[in-house]
Design an enzyme around this catalytic site. Structure first.
Site: not given
Ligand code: DSN
Length: 432
Positions: A44, A46, A190, A216, A219, A225
């Protein structure tokens, strides 16, 4: 073997033997997966480095600082928070940090390739707690920046949150920055889908033009993730308190303890992204997508905007009168995993949209190149042609029954069985 491990093995086999072509998915490296599956998850923490609410965080501080320093250097930003659990919580934290309830935000519609957290009305946090105005694309799927400018000047949003999940062209960040500046709005970029491409130098970075950049990490960046919120120098200039506002919005505003195992995975993927190989990888993602788009077009399919400049393609199935559900289900049986997707100004319901979305990040990680794109596009074209008469009924209950019967029928389809065998043998040559 216990039940969970049996299921993990089954999923591993599925990933090995099929083509992962959902553009937001990728194969993280073994090192990233080791970090995520490590004992760091037992702790933990925080708070932030040097200011934790629990003892025993000296090593965690080093890990978090490593991720932050790498991100600052690679993206050329002034401040980084890497504790958000994923992309939607990261965007929510930004809105929570910078706005008051009832303020106005502006974004690209989900159905035109935006994201739920960019002000999708009524059902999302961003569309319910803030007034939201949204813009779409022209019928050809291209954003008209004059329309965006007019809407921004008329509506005067406090914040513009712009990013794409299904838009194949590079966004004009300079123009978007000028529009936001002209009305004194925050610009939040974003770049979840394209952050790996930005680092590879094949997609324009929004950093000089935006105040905040979110992404994120799983990707095109090929990490765990997770997510990062980055404050640019321009953002700091607009509000010198912005970095601590963001940090406080993440913790204690919205979250408790950070997922330290994920933080380590983020540090690891950023170390990987520093390499020359990663730049080559990013370039190849785009080359592969362009080749795929060209082949699909040659095969008579309609690609939204007529081309791609990034990692993804949206196929508009309306000229064929087909539903994205029919094509996506059939391709899956053939071993090609894509997702159904809305197309510009789609009148079909979001659960039964008129397109499919596919991308090249994961198959490029496997080492596939233009030669394999030709092969894959020929399979996609034959599947679509093969099922060209499978029209989805209009009535809701009939549609459900039709899809149920269709799913059962395609399991025995000879063409799909033969393509799935070819896919499997291609996948064997390019192991994960
Ligand atoms: N779920 C993602 C996508 O497939 O583009 C976006 O959050």
């Amino acid at each position: 073997m216990d039940k969970v491990n049996i299921l993990i093995k089954k999923e591993e086999k599925r990933q090995q033997e099929t083509l992962m072509m959902i553009p937001s998915e990728n194969y993280a490296s073994k090192e990233v997966r080791n970090a995520v599956g490590s004992i760091l998850m037992n702790k933990y923490s925080e708070g932030y480095a040097g200011k934790r609410y629990y003892q025993g965080n000296r090593i965690i501080d080093e890990i978090e600082n490593l991720a932050i320093e790498k991100a600052k250097k690679l993206f050329k930003v002034a401040h980084v928070n890497c504790q958000s659990y994923s992309g939607s919580p990261a965007n929510s934290a930004v809105l929570f940090a910078l706005l008051n309830e009832g303020d106005k935000i502006m974004g690209l519609k989900l159905s035109s390739g935006g994201h739920l957290t960019h002000g999708h009305p009524n059902i999302t946090f961003s569309g319910k707690f803030f007034k939201s105005v949204q813009f779409g694309t022209k019928d050809d799927g291209v954003i008209d920046y004059e329309v965006v400018e007019k809407l921004a000047k008329k509506e005067k949003p406090n914040l513009m949150i712009i990013g794409t999940t299904a838009y194949p062209l590079i966004l004009d960040w300079k123009k978007l920055g000028e529009i936001a500046d002209s009305i004194g709005a925050w610009l939040v970029a974003d770049i979840s889908h394209v952050s790996g491409l930005v680092l590879a130098g094949v997609y324009t970075s929004p950093v000089p033009f935006a105040h905040i950049v979110t992404t994120t990490t799983h990707k095109t960046l090929r990490g765990p993730r997770g997510a990062m919120i980055m404050v640019t120098s321009k953002g700091l200039k607009k509000d010198s308190e912005i970095a601590s506002k963001i940090d406080r919005a993440v913790f204690p505003g919205l979250q408790g303890g950070p997922h330290n195992n994920t933080t380590a995975g983020i540090a690891q993927c950023l170390i990987e992204a520093e390499s020359k190989e990663f730049k080559e990888y990013g370039k190849q993602i785009v080359k592969n997508a362009i080749s795929l788009a060209n082949e699909l077009t040659k095969g008579g399919l309609t690609v939204v905007t007529g081309k791609t400049q990034c990692h993804l393609i949206v196929i508009d199935l309306r000229p064929l009168g087909l539903s994205g559900n029919v094509v996506a289900e059939a391709l899956e049986v053939g071993g090609i995993v894509v997702n159904r997707n809305s197309v510009p100004n789609d009148i079909a319901p979001p659960f039964y949209p008129s397109g499919i979305r596919l991308g090249t990040p994961a198959i490029t990680t496997r080492g596939m190149k233009e030669k394999e794109m030709k092969l894959i596009s020929s399979w996609i074209i034959s599947v679509i042609n093969h099922f060209k008469d499978e029209k989805l009924p209009d009535e809701k209950n009939e549609r459900i029954l039709f899809m149920k019967n269709f799913r059962a029928k395609i399991l025995k389809d000879k063409l799909l069985i033969s393509i799935s065998k070819e896919v499997k043998s291609l996948c064997k040559k390019f192991p994960i």
